[in-house]
Design a protein around this motif. Structure first.
Motif, PDB file in Angstrom:
ATOM      1  N   ARG A 167      41.998  35.731  -5.796  1.00 45.07           N
ATOM      2  CA  ARG A 167      42.857  34.768  -5.107  1.00 45.07           C
ATOM      3  C   ARG A 167      44.021  35.464  -4.418  1.00 45.07           C
ATOM      4  O   ARG A 167      44.363  35.148  -3.264  1.00 45.07           O
ATOM      5  CB  ARG A 167      43.365  33.722  -6.102  1.00 45.07           C
ATOM      6  N   TYR A 177      50.442  28.951  -5.357  1.00 46.29           N
ATOM      7  CA  TYR A 177      49.429  28.048  -5.894  1.00 46.29           C
ATOM      8  C   TYR A 177      49.611  27.656  -7.355  1.00 46.29           C
ATOM      9  O   TYR A 177      48.979  26.691  -7.803  1.00 46.29           O
ATOM     10  CB  TYR A 177      48.041  28.690  -5.730  1.00 46.29           C
ATOM     11  N   TRP A 284      39.360  26.030  -1.730  1.00 50.58           N
ATOM     12  CA  TRP A 284      38.949  27.042  -2.698  1.00 50.58           C
ATOM     13  C   TRP A 284      38.043  28.109  -2.087  1.00 50.58           C
ATOM     14  O   TRP A 284      37.532  28.961  -2.807  1.00 50.58           O
ATOM     15  CB  TRP A 284      38.198  26.395  -3.860  1.00 50.58           C
ATOM     16  N   HIS A 285      37.833  28.066  -0.779  1.00 49.83           N
ATOM     17  CA  HIS A 285      36.852  28.994  -0.215  1.00 49.83           C
ATOM     18  C   HIS A 285      37.174  29.353   1.225  1.00 49.83           C
ATOM     19  O   HIS A 285      37.910  28.655   1.930  1.00 49.83           O
ATOM     20  CB  HIS A 285      35.446  28.382  -0.268  1.00 49.83           C
ATOM     21  N   ALA A 296      40.523  28.690  -9.420  1.00 51.49           N
ATOM     22  CA  ALA A 296      40.593  27.698  -8.345  1.00 51.49           C
ATOM     23  C   ALA A 296      41.430  26.493  -8.715  1.00 51.49           C
ATOM     24  O   ALA A 296      42.196  25.985  -7.890  1.00 51.49           O
ATOM     25  CB  ALA A 296      39.178  27.240  -7.970  1.00 51.49           C
ATOM     26  N   TRP A 297      41.274  25.994  -9.965  1.00 46.14           N
ATOM     27  CA  TRP A 297      41.925  24.723 -10.284  1.00 46.14           C
ATOM     28  C   TRP A 297      42.631  24.695 -11.651  1.00 46.14           C
ATOM     29  O   TRP A 297      43.429  23.828 -11.906  1.00 46.14           O
ATOM     30  CB  TRP A 297      40.928  23.568 -10.215  1.00 46.14           C
ATOM     31  N   GLU A 336      32.542  22.162  -2.260  1.00 46.65           N
ATOM     32  CA  GLU A 336      33.914  21.705  -2.481  1.00 46.65           C
ATOM     33  C   GLU A 336      34.069  20.225  -2.177  1.00 46.65           C
ATOM     34  O   GLU A 336      34.807  19.517  -2.872  1.00 46.65           O
ATOM     35  CB  GLU A 336      34.893  22.523  -1.647  1.00 46.65           C
ATOM     36  N   ARG A 340      35.749  18.488  -5.379  1.00 47.79           N
ATOM     37  CA  ARG A 340      37.205  18.361  -5.352  1.00 47.79           C
ATOM     38  C   ARG A 340      37.703  17.013  -5.860  1.00 47.79           C
ATOM     39  O   ARG A 340      38.688  16.975  -6.641  1.00 47.79           O
ATOM     40  CB  ARG A 340      37.746  18.644  -3.950  1.00 47.79           C
TER      41      ARG A 340
END
Length: 403
Positions: A167, A177, A284-285, A296-297, A336, A340
């Protein structure tokens, strides 16, 4: 035809599950892990139906097992030692399986390791994405020697946790983030049962802004989780973890149970002491780089869905790549788009329901726990309470990765 290659960074649940699924859909995964070897078994997690459905479809549910103990009783206690039956984690709607993180990792590793290249002591230091692929410079440390090499991949998957290297290299600094919860956690496996309780009993001490939970297992020593709120996260890491825990749970006398748990945490062979954050990102991509799981989350342990969404995200990624051969960009967009909204719901539940359940945020929350204790002190009351809160847990049973 040459199989497309994927670099998967991180050998936790998400990384191992991704390697398994990508191999199944015709890719050649290469799995790299910063650590010099496999991690210890880890700490308590719950596996809700979202994760169970995914594990069943992947053929590893039986190997993962279930350490829930149907004879266990969870008690809410105070510092004086007064106790009353409460509602344990395994009693929640959806009936989460109780286990160690390593139970899932071991089941996935047994499937992945015979047919996947795994490199320990390896981390990416540069990522160069272009239309033909992704050139990744990897640094490997073996003993005292360090070497770097650059390889081309068709896809890079960052499954390397909350403070993801992928990331940072591709999307930017952590500060952009990480959404802080202003809470600290301390976790360990106990070497002995809590004095005055059976080895398979659960214990919860919950006070405004701080709590300690003991999670029992059927065939393993119990786990302990300390959580507390702080306005100065940095200060918590300037002293030994147990000293920060003692400050957070003071200045009142600890009492016998809390004192024992603090001592056992200090003496544990392995422990975790860290701040809690969610990862919130607009995407995320890119076309050939994707983040997955905590990278990512990061739902935080308060959501109870980290392991489930790690596996489900990997399963769905494999399905999306299979549906879009030769077009990873479109596969990642479809992946995603479907995932999401589900993740957004789980993040919201983690903030609004999960955090106050683990750590009462006010005296009102403590009073609410007392009411729940009274309602769940008998079988009829427990059924009523579970029916009242079932709707808040319904999404944890969705098979989001179903084809």
């Amino acid at each position: 035809m040459t199989k497309p290659r994927a670099l998967i960074v991180g050998m936790g649940i998400g990384g191992l599950a991704t390697a398994m699924r990508l191999h199944e859909v015709g890719w050649e995964p290469v799995l790299v892990e910063r650590a010099a070897g496999r991690r210890a078994a880890g700490y308590f997690i719950g596996l809700f139906e979202t994760g169970r459905a995914t594990a069943q479809r992947m053929g590893v549910l039986d190997a993962i097992g279930d350490r829930s103990d149907l004879t266990s009783v969870t008690y809410d206690i105070d510092r004086t030692g007064r106790r009353r039956p409460g509602m344990g984690y395994g009693d929640l709607p959806g009936g989460p399986r109780l286990m160690l993180r390593g139970d899932i990792e071991a089941a996935l590793y047994d499937e992945v390791s015979p047919r996947t290249e795994i490199r320990y002591g390896t981390t990416p230091v540069a990522v160069d994405e272009h239309p033909e692929g992704v050139d990744v410079t990897l640094r490997t440390t073996t003993g005292g020697d360090t070497a770097e090499s650059t390889e081309r991949f068709d896809l890079v998957v960052g499954a390397d946790g909350l403070r993801s290297t992928v990331r940072r290299l591709v999307f930017g600094s952590d500060a952009q983030y990480l959404r802080p919860f202003h809470h600290i956690i301390g976790a360990a496996i106990l070497k002995e049962a809590v004095p005055g309780f059976r080895p398979n009993d659960g214990v919860i001490l919950a006070e405004p802004g701080r709590s300690v939970w003991v999670f029992p297992f059927a065939d393993h020593q119990p786990g302990v989780l300390f959580s507390y709120r702080t306005d100065d996260e940095d200060a918590q890491f300037r002293r030994p973890p147990v000293d920060s825990l003692r400050r957070a749970f003071g200045p009142e006398p600890t009492g016998a149970v809390l004192e024992n748990l603090l001592t056992q945490f200090e003496q544990a062979d392995d422990s975790l002491f860290d701040s809690t954050h969610q990862v919130v990102m607009p995407t995320w991509h890119t076309d050939r780089v994707v983040l997955l799981g905590d990278a990512a989350w990061c739902l935080t342990l308060y959501s109870g869905m980290g392991a489930s969404t790690g596996m489900a995200g990997a399963d769905l990624l494999g399905t999306s790549l299979q549906r879009n051969p030769g077009n990873p960009g479109r596969a990642l967009r479809e992946w995603e788009q479907r995932l999401r909204p589900f993740i957004t719901t789980q993040q919201e539940l983690g903030r609004t329901e999960g955090l106050p359940m683990f750590v009462p945020q006010s005296r009102r929350d403590v009073l609410a726990r007392g009411l729940i204790q009274k309602l769940t002190s008998n079988a009829v009351g427990k059924r009523v309470m579970l029916s009242l809160i079932a709707g808040k847990f319904a999404s944890k049973s969705l098979d989001i990765a179903a084809p």
